[in-house]
Design a protein around this motif. Sequence first.
Motif, PDB file in Angstrom:
ATOM      1  N   SER A 283      -5.196 -18.622  -4.324  1.00 55.92           N
ATOM      2  CA  SER A 283      -6.407 -17.973  -3.800  1.00 55.92           C
ATOM      3  C   SER A 283      -6.135 -17.326  -2.445  1.00 55.92           C
ATOM      4  CB  SER A 283      -7.538 -19.001  -3.675  1.00 55.92           C
ATOM      5  OG  SER A 283      -7.917 -19.499  -4.938  1.00 55.92           O
ATOM      6  N   PHE A 284      -5.350 -17.993  -1.607  1.00 54.78           N
ATOM      7  CA  PHE A 284      -4.984 -17.403  -0.320  1.00 54.78           C
ATOM      8  C   PHE A 284      -4.232 -16.092  -0.522  1.00 54.78           C
ATOM      9  CE2 PHE A 284      -5.645 -21.676   1.536  1.00 54.78           C
ATOM     10  CZ  PHE A 284      -6.337 -21.317   2.686  1.00 54.78           C
ATOM     11  N   LEU A 285      -3.267 -16.099  -1.415  1.00 57.52           N
ATOM     12  CA  LEU A 285      -2.469 -14.902  -1.658  1.00 57.52           C
ATOM     13  C   LEU A 285      -3.315 -13.805  -2.294  1.00 57.52           C
ATOM     14  CD1 LEU A 285       0.769 -16.640  -3.011  1.00 57.52           C
ATOM     15  CD2 LEU A 285       0.369 -15.732  -0.709  1.00 57.52           C
ATOM     16  N   GLN A 286      -4.235 -14.179  -3.160  1.00 60.88           N
ATOM     17  CA  GLN A 286      -5.094 -13.201  -3.814  1.00 60.88           C
ATOM     18  C   GLN A 286      -6.013 -12.529  -2.803  1.00 60.88           C
ATOM     19  OE1 GLN A 286      -4.960 -12.146  -7.089  1.00 60.88           O
ATOM     20  NE2 GLN A 286      -6.328 -10.594  -6.243  1.00 60.88           N
ATOM     21  N   PHE A 287      -6.506 -13.273  -1.820  1.00 59.49           N
ATOM     22  CA  PHE A 287      -7.362 -12.670  -0.799  1.00 59.49           C
ATOM     23  C   PHE A 287      -6.570 -11.638   0.003  1.00 59.49           C
ATOM     24  CE2 PHE A 287      -8.954 -12.441   3.560  1.00 59.49           C
ATOM     25  CZ  PHE A 287     -10.268 -12.054   3.327  1.00 59.49           C
ATOM     26  N   GLY A 288      -5.328 -11.975   0.366  1.00 60.29           N
ATOM     27  CA  GLY A 288      -4.496 -11.008   1.070  1.00 60.29           C
ATOM     28  C   GLY A 288      -4.332  -9.734   0.261  1.00 60.29           C
ATOM     29  N   LYS A 289      -4.164  -9.880  -1.045  1.00 54.65           N
ATOM     30  CA  LYS A 289      -4.044  -8.712  -1.923  1.00 54.65           C
ATOM     31  C   LYS A 289      -5.343  -7.921  -1.940  1.00 54.65           C
ATOM     32  CE  LYS A 289      -2.822  -7.421  -6.670  1.00 54.65           C
ATOM     33  NZ  LYS A 289      -2.527  -7.919  -8.034  1.00 54.65           N
ATOM     34  N   THR A 290      -6.470  -8.616  -1.914  1.00 53.91           N
ATOM     35  CA  THR A 290      -7.773  -7.942  -1.870  1.00 53.91           C
ATOM     36  C   THR A 290      -7.884  -7.070  -0.628  1.00 53.91           C
ATOM     37  OG1 THR A 290      -8.873  -9.710  -3.115  1.00 53.91           O
ATOM     38  CG2 THR A 290     -10.264  -8.313  -1.748  1.00 53.91           C
ATOM     39  N   VAL A 291      -7.464  -7.598   0.511  1.00 52.25           N
ATOM     40  CA  VAL A 291      -7.499  -6.820   1.756  1.00 52.25           C
ATOM     41  C   VAL A 291      -6.586  -5.598   1.633  1.00 52.25           C
ATOM     42  CG1 VAL A 291      -7.009  -6.839   4.227  1.00 52.25           C
ATOM     43  CG2 VAL A 291      -8.031  -8.849   3.143  1.00 52.25           C
ATOM     44  N   ALA A 292      -5.394  -5.801   1.084  1.00 51.73           N
ATOM     45  CA  ALA A 292      -4.440  -4.697   0.948  1.00 51.73           C
ATOM     46  C   ALA A 292      -4.978  -3.601   0.029  1.00 51.73           C
ATOM     47  CB  ALA A 292      -3.109  -5.221   0.421  1.00 51.73           C
ATOM     48  N   GLU A 293      -5.792  -3.978  -0.955  1.00 51.72           N
ATOM     49  CA  GLU A 293      -6.326  -3.005  -1.911  1.00 51.72           C
ATOM     50  C   GLU A 293      -7.672  -2.435  -1.493  1.00 51.72           C
ATOM     51  OE1 GLU A 293      -6.455  -5.136  -5.575  1.00 51.72           O
ATOM     52  OE2 GLU A 293      -4.286  -4.977  -5.949  1.00 51.72           O
ATOM     53  N   SER A 294      -8.241  -2.909  -0.397  1.00 52.79           N
ATOM     54  CA  SER A 294      -9.534  -2.412   0.065  1.00 52.79           C
ATOM     55  C   SER A 294      -9.391  -0.988   0.602  1.00 52.79           C
ATOM     56  CB  SER A 294     -10.107  -3.341   1.139  1.00 52.79           C
ATOM     57  OG  SER A 294      -9.267  -3.350   2.291  1.00 52.79           O
ATOM     58  N   LYS A 295     -10.533  -0.348   0.874  1.00 51.69           N
ATOM     59  CA  LYS A 295     -10.499   1.057   1.294  1.00 51.69           C
ATOM     60  C   LYS A 295      -9.791   1.216   2.632  1.00 51.69           C
ATOM     61  CE  LYS A 295     -15.137   0.786   3.347  1.00 51.69           C
ATOM     62  NZ  LYS A 295     -16.510   1.283   3.254  1.00 51.69           N
ATOM     63  N   LYS A 296      -9.154   2.373   2.791  1.00 54.02           N
ATOM     64  CA  LYS A 296      -8.378   2.638   3.999  1.00 54.02           C
ATOM     65  C   LYS A 296      -9.292   2.819   5.193  1.00 54.02           C
ATOM     66  CE  LYS A 296      -4.531   4.908   1.639  1.00 54.02           C
ATOM     67  NZ  LYS A 296      -3.757   6.161   1.513  1.00 54.02           N
ATOM     68  N   ASP A 297      -8.817   2.315   6.315  1.00 51.72           N
ATOM     69  CA  ASP A 297      -9.581   2.363   7.555  1.00 51.72           C
ATOM     70  C   ASP A 297      -8.597   2.075   8.684  1.00 51.72           C
ATOM     71  OD1 ASP A 297     -11.134   1.172   9.825  1.00 51.72           O
ATOM     72  OD2 ASP A 297     -12.808   1.666   8.506  1.00 51.72           O
TER      73      ASP A 297
END
Length: 660
Positions: A326-340
């Motif tokens: 779950s920790f690693l998946q959250f990091g992936k979620t951040v990486a895949e979120s919209k650019k900013d």
Amino acid sequence: MDSGIEHLVSSSKAMKTCLEQSKALGSSLNQIGYKLEEINHRLPSLDAVRPIRAQSDALSAVGGHINRAVVPATAVLKVFDAIHGLEKSLFDHQIDLPGYLSVLKRLEEALSFLGENCAIAIQWLVDIVEYLKDHKVADSRFTSGLKKSLSDLQEIQNGDQKGNLDGGLFDFALDRLENEFQRLLKENTSPLLMPSGSMLIIAKVSISESPMPVSTIHKLQAILARLNMHKRLETCISIYVETRSSTVRESLKALDLQYLELSVSEFNSAADKEIYIEKWGTHLEFSIKHVFEREYKLCSDMFERMGLDVWKSCFAKIAASSGIVSFLQFGKTVAESKKDPIKLLKLLDIFASLNRLRLDFNRLFGGPECAEIQSLTRDLIKGVIQGACEIFWELLVQVELQRQTPPPSDCSVPRVVIFITDYCNKLLGDDYKPILVQVLAIEKSWKQEKFHERSLIKEIVNLVRAIELNLETWAKGYDAVTSCVFLMNNHWHLFKHLKGTKLGGLLGDFWLNEQAQFKEYYSTAFVRESWGKLPALLSREGLILFSGGRETARNLVKQRLKSFNEAFDKMYQKQCNWIVPDKELRDRISQDIIQTIVPIYRSYMQNYGPLVEQDQSESKYVKYTAQSMESIFISLFNPKTMKQGSFKMGKDQHHSPKVR
């Protein structure tokens, strides 16, 4: 199990009876030969059923054969008796583990003996019965009964119940050991007491309690050793993994990790992105160094005698099912979120957290048993590095796109200017620069290219140059006076907020001094081209000594005050919504305007004010006192209350570019 035991007991009794009869027969054969004639004469009616029919010389030869067959059979029966004697201890509700293991070992030894000797003993008995039959030493009906009993025993020995000589007692004992393993494990397993809030950082160096008493570990190891000998280790591992995984999940639950389950869309719309990422770094480090670290050590202690592969596989299963994914998946979620642009800093934060834990990750999850975790970690690192590099190299393009937007109507400092200067300072700071350099270097290495730090410096300088070009372009969208205020604000901002910073040091003192000089130039030009033109409207021409008469002078004063008031009101209305964000600069401009107008206005009113003060229309011409005018200038250019917003880059919003 009960029916099996009853069957064995029944067969055992029948066999025992037959053996006793055979033994008695063998020991008496040599003595009863001379009596047979007498018995035959006295009991002629029993002739049809007598078991012994051979002559005395034949019987004497049989005795030795019978004795050799009966001795091992008797030993087997004694072992059976010993097994039944162990039942009470094995069925006892209270388990004294050392004693129980000792009894189990005796049972195991007894079953081993039976396994090795039962078939031999039965075969010997079968052979002697065949011998009796072949030599017609005994009555055929007697030997048939023995043969039937021995046949039943052979069927048990050769059939599905070959390993069930104890009627299932040994399997029952192993089942009880498994239950005892589970009981001991659960009773001595409890979640880690988690500190809350700011105490979490302190806890990083203070939590050190053992997850389980050493005495309990020794008991569990003793059970494992015994069960492993009988191919029941996997069952114990399943029990252990399920119990410890549940405990880890319960421990982590206290950290309130619900944010780890956010989808990409949910994360994009979340208001607390930065807080989540900050928590993620803290929670991940705590979980790795304390929660998973102690599970790693406990697995090693518990299963070390089973081999490296066993305990590492056990730990891998616990880690995979209790939170690390779950920790690693959250990091992936951040990486895949919209650019900013802010996302770049957060990705660097994630990379920094993973980099700090690199040695721990390699040690805990480096084996082939943790292949899934390794794959997820590699994907996360790749996504973080690629995402950070894309945002960084696109920043210049996005800043350049801002030139197409209109300048701020209040002449203030655009947020893109504030953001980029602060942003570049952060990227050059000690917290982010080493990480950014490492990230950019890794990304280049993937392309078989070399990265030089000067590339980073050049890109930062280009961002500032782009901001300067944006300012020049935006200034052309104003009239001459308004552009002076705009450029004054922005050059002062660049000087004041970059002096003494990493970015300011990079740009150099010459560049900084230029900004200060530009500020002076535009502030002087602003006052001169706006408020500096008003004193000319208070001309004294024609008023000296009232050369045209008092009434003429009064009319001139009225006319000139009216023109002055109109110009003053027009200029104030134009500038009342302008902003000078910096208080120091605002006070300086206010004083410059005051010094330009108020002394002249005060002198003019002192000299010529009386000409209109007695007029009924005085209020039309004397709208301001010197003091009220000074107050107006002091309050001019004060910032209005503004809503704070995050900086996003995009063409659709003037001060909010959004990396696409």
